[in-house]
Scaffold this active site. Sequence first.
Site, mmCIF file in Angstrom:
data_model
loop_
_atom_site.group_PDB
_atom_site.id
_atom_site.type_symbol
_atom_site.label_atom_id
_atom_site.label_comp_id
_atom_site.label_asym_id
_atom_site.label_seq_id
_atom_site.Cartn_x
_atom_site.Cartn_y
_atom_site.Cartn_z
ATOM 1 N N CYS A 202 -8.986 -3.332 -18.444
ATOM 2 C CA CYS A 202 -9.624 -2.756 -19.630
ATOM 3 C C CYS A 202 -8.519 -2.288 -20.563
ATOM 4 C CB CYS A 202 -10.582 -1.634 -19.235
ATOM 5 S SG CYS A 202 -9.794 -0.281 -18.338
ATOM 6 N N HIS B 151 9.690 11.112 13.393
ATOM 7 C CA HIS B 151 9.635 9.803 14.060
ATOM 8 C C HIS B 151 10.910 9.637 14.881
ATOM 9 C CE1 HIS B 151 9.430 5.452 14.645
ATOM 10 N NE2 HIS B 151 8.171 5.491 14.200
#
Length: 637
Positions: free
Chosen positions: A27, A558
């Site tokens: 758009c 981690h």
Amino acid sequence: MAKYKELAEKVLENVGGSGNVDQAWHCITRLRFNLHDKEQVKIEDIKKLDGVLGAQFSGDQFQVIVGNKVSDVYAELEPMVGSDGSGSGGEKKGQRQGIVSATMDFISGVFTPILPALAGAGLLKGFLALFVTLGWLNNEGDTWAILNAIGDSVFYFLPFFLAVSAARKVRTNEYLALVLAGTMMYPTFIDAANGLTDVTSFSIYGLNFISIPVLNYSSSVIPIILAVLLLKYVYNFVKKFMPSAISLMFSPMITFLIVVPITLWIIGPLGTNIGAGLSQVFVWLFDVAGPVAGLLLGGFMPLIIMTGMHYAFAPIAIQNINTIGNDSFLQPMMFISNLAQAGAAFGVAVRSKNKALKQLAVSSGISATIGITEPAMYGVNMKVKKPFIYAMISSGILGAFAGWYGFKAFALGGLVGVFAIPVFADPSGAVGPIVVALILFVLSLVLPFILTMIFGFEDVPEEGKAAEAPKATEEKKTQATSGTQTQTVVQSPLKGELVPLKDVSDPTFAQEIMGKGMAIEPSENHIVAPVSGTVMVLPDSKHAIGIKGDNGEEILIHIGIDTVSLKGEHFNALVKVDDRIEVGQKLIEFDREAIKAAGIQTVTMIIVTNTPDYLDVLSINDSGPVFEGEQLLTLVR
């Protein structure tokens, strides 16, 4: 340009590639996607891309807010997903759209492609009305007649435009759809509807119970859209049973013989009545409760635009312009709301001390004045919060006035901003409407500007001045406040040697895709909590843990690279999901030597996974030894 191609490539990669794209279009400011599997979308990574103002799902439609360069980006994206705006993927995986979501997505997909034609023609009609009002043009002259024909052509033949865009949206043959529009607009029916012949109804196939009413479908919206939907299913059904040798000729013909009569007999009148009914509802609403309707629609228009719901109002606005000659709700309220966002952004530009934010506020304020509000909304006003609220309050107040006065648009203007002022000029030549438009233009800019200047907002500090990390903190201190900034301290969860995140061999961490942070090569066999909070994630492999801190920080620890392949071997978790943990509490034990013996790196990453929530994530040092409990990172809001 290369930068647009690079952005298009990165967006496409992060939505799952061309194979995951069912349809793509754009758009004024957004790339819009229908996707086969929305779980593949890396929305936070897309938000971080240079050139992207924001990203969001609206129902099941994914939107990437780019701003006024969206057409350039889409021009590079289109060849990547196919000329029809679709990839090569299969059916959507287990996703079902709700009725409202599917309707919004469909309307947006149908109207977005024809917006340039509607906007250009509507604005031309607006200027013609303005020039007549100012006495610059004679509405009985040849020049006016030719220019008016240009402006009128799109709206008069609107069924043809909608036939093409609707056919593309539902994936059926657009040339067959044009035949439907051509039949509906054929002079036989138009002349009868205009009273140029004595015909009052038609019958077909000798079936007396079929009485086709005489209707003028010029400028209509809903009938052709419903007809194209029927065409898709009938055509597919006929082709399924038609021998391939004769399908090219007979499938379209049989489809026409079924679809056209049903369209003229049932769908056309039904669509006409639906459009008229919706039109009357909004006209009645603004006639009976104009101030209230204006207050609500004007005030909440930014939220309506953010979700893309304003496209759902487009058919009604067009219907009103074509039937009663004006639009009393969509464009007037968007005009006020868009300018209010501009005024608030200009207020930020004047009041902010941040030079970069000042420049962004000026440029985005200018864009909003033209009618492109996303840069101002997402990049400035929502970022500092309060100006966005001031803009909504202002547009609500002025919307109430517009509803009370009966402020109307007499043509469709496309980008609803300063250049759309002519669409508010009355074609009859009355001066009042254009004067009110100019007054509302000024007030919509000034009111939020004044509110922003008086009541202020929480400024964004300049980079480098924002938050210099404190060099020393108390051992258990996790949060400090400096002026209007909040700093959250993340302690080191283990002892070892600091490793810059960019030097880690895993590109997911090295490129900060998961977020900013630091890595440590451990010299001990356990990790402790770097902040107090709650355990959010703890996989069965126990090689990582996700923590939600008390101050909103989300920390991922981690342990090692590809340690998930060990399936929990050499790891021992001392906590479980949803456990309350305190800073310094031991969380996981692991065997460094055994992990290394398996050929796996033990370097441990400490990542702030909600990095976008912070102005910056600062590390105390980039190299050297670090001790358990020592300050590692400072998160600055």
